[in-house]
Design an enzyme around this catalytic site. Structure first.
Site, PDB file in Angstrom:
ATOM      1  N   TYR A 113       7.625  -4.322  -1.705  1.00 40.14           N
ATOM      2  CA  TYR A 113       8.649  -4.178  -0.540  1.00 40.14           C
ATOM      3  C   TYR A 113       8.056  -6.004   0.090  1.00 40.14           C
ATOM      4  CZ  TYR A 113       7.950   0.303  -0.630  1.00 40.14           C
ATOM      5  OH  TYR A 113       8.040   1.692  -1.217  1.00 40.14           O
ATOM      6  N   PHE A 166       0.295  -5.819   2.707  1.00 41.15           N
ATOM      7  CA  PHE A 166      -0.820  -5.743   1.353  1.00 41.15           C
ATOM      8  C   PHE A 166       0.352  -5.865   0.273  1.00 41.15           C
ATOM      9  CE2 PHE A 166      -1.884  -1.779   3.952  1.00 41.15           C
ATOM     10  CZ  PHE A 166      -3.298  -2.217   5.003  1.00 41.15           C
ATOM     11  N   CYS A 167       0.938  -5.977   0.084  1.00 43.51           N
ATOM     12  CA  CYS A 167       1.889  -6.929  -1.364  1.00 43.51           C
ATOM     13  C   CYS A 167       1.711  -8.055  -0.734  1.00 43.51           C
ATOM     14  CB  CYS A 167       3.025  -6.656  -1.083  1.00 43.51           C
ATOM     15  SG  CYS A 167       2.999  -4.937  -1.922  1.00 43.51           S
ATOM     16  N   CYS A 190       5.584  -6.174   3.047  1.00 42.82           N
ATOM     17  CA  CYS A 190       4.317  -5.508   3.137  1.00 42.82           C
ATOM     18  C   CYS A 190       3.114  -6.307   2.899  1.00 42.82           C
ATOM     19  CB  CYS A 190       4.423  -4.341   2.136  1.00 42.82           C
ATOM     20  SG  CYS A 190       3.050  -4.094   2.045  1.00 42.82           S
TER      21      CYS A 190
END
Length: 318
Positions: A96, A101-102, A99
């Site tokens: 995403y 963490f991405c 996001c």
């Protein structure tokens, strides 16, 4: 009164968007900041928030001696990949866009100049990752090998790029990487959804960069913003946050204190902790919460240095 009116507008938007209630239980998996209840960094990449009523439909698609420390950390600073022979041939990131963490994974890939393709996952259908038993993002495939969980992905990539150097991480570096996953990310959602206006701003960014159909975009923007406004209040209570902005400012100042006069925690070059902090903050940098953070804390100079060090995106346009 303005806040009440703003919320009323959001609720009316939900009411008039046909099918919004039915869809809402899945659409807010695009929530910008994942807020897992566990303290384990391996599970903290979860992009779902459970809770009663509206919360069930919401998911998360939200600083030692200067010279001595610099010298000791110099050997641990992670340098961009020098040997192209060690570079993976095909890297695909399922993500995403907003996001955190991405964005941690992307910061590592960008800094190491590793070309990668991006597949934006539809947070409602998740059809792009139906092939995987793992149903959260990020998912990274490296020459066909699936990797999951942002911290594990980064560890495995670093080991692939620097074989034989698996134990070079310092205790300090590991400490602050854990701090990112277990503390920093948890103060982000209450800030980006702090007011109805900020919630709308956040979801405008999310829906503008995410993989949505036209109808999904409309529903996600208004229904998601309204839902996350209320969920952010629950998150404040869950993580014992009294003042959202103070918690964000304190986290930024804590990180600058950890630098202790160094350019980066890694010394003259960023290490994995620098990249982790930079990565999770990148999606909010130009939202109101991020602008306020830079204006009211000392983190701005470090962030600007990191932008220069990480450089341009290595994403391959396909």
């Amino acid at each position: 009164m303005r806040r009440v009116n703003g919320l009323a507008t959001l609720h009316r938007a939900i009411s008039v968007s046909g099918g919004a209630t039915a869809t809402q239980h899945r659409l807010v998996q695009v929530e910008m900041m994942s807020t897992s209840s566990t303290n384990s960094p391996k599970i903290s990449d979860r992009v779902a928030i459970s809770g009663p009523s509206v919360a069930r439909g919401v998911a998360g698609t939200m600083f030692f001696s200067v010279v001595a420390a610099s010298l000791s950390q110099e050997v641990h600073a992670k340098e961009p990949l020098k040997s192209v022979n060690l570079a993976p041939k095909e890297v695909v990131l399922y993500q995403y866009e907003a996001c955190p963490f991405c964005n941690k994974v992307k910061a590592f890939l960008d800094y190491n100049k590793i070309p990668y393709q991006v597949v934006e996952v539809n947070p409602i259908s998740k059809k792009e990752i139906k092939w995987s038993d793992y149903k959260k993002v990020p998912i990274l495939t490296v020459d066909g090998e699936q990797m999951v969980d942002s911290s594990d992905i980064i560890d495995k990539l670093f080991n692939k790029l620097h074989p034989g150097n698996e134990t070079t991480d310092s205790d300090e570096e590991r400490k602050w990487r854990g701090w990112v996953d277990n503390h920093l990310v948890h103060v982000l959602s209450p800030n980006i959804y702090r007011t109805s206006a900020e919630a709308l701003e956040s979801f405008d960014y999310i829906t503008s960069h995410g993989n949505f159909s036209f109808t999904e975009r409309l529903v996600a923007k208004y229904a998601g913003a309204a839902a996350m406004y209320f969920v952010s209040k629950k998150l404040k209570k869950k993580y014992n946050i009294t003042d959202e902005r103070k918690a964000l400012y304190d986290a930024a100042e804590t990180w600058v204190d950890a630098l202790n006069g160094r350019q980066y925690l890694g010394g003259s070059k960023p290490n994995l902790a620098d990249l982790a902090v930079f990565g999770v903050l990148r999606p909010i940098r130009y939202l109101k919460s991020g602008r306020d953070m830079v204006e009211h804390t000392r983190i701005g100079e470090w962030y600007t240095r990191m932008e220069g060090a990480v450089g341009e995106s290595s994403r391959i346009k396909v």
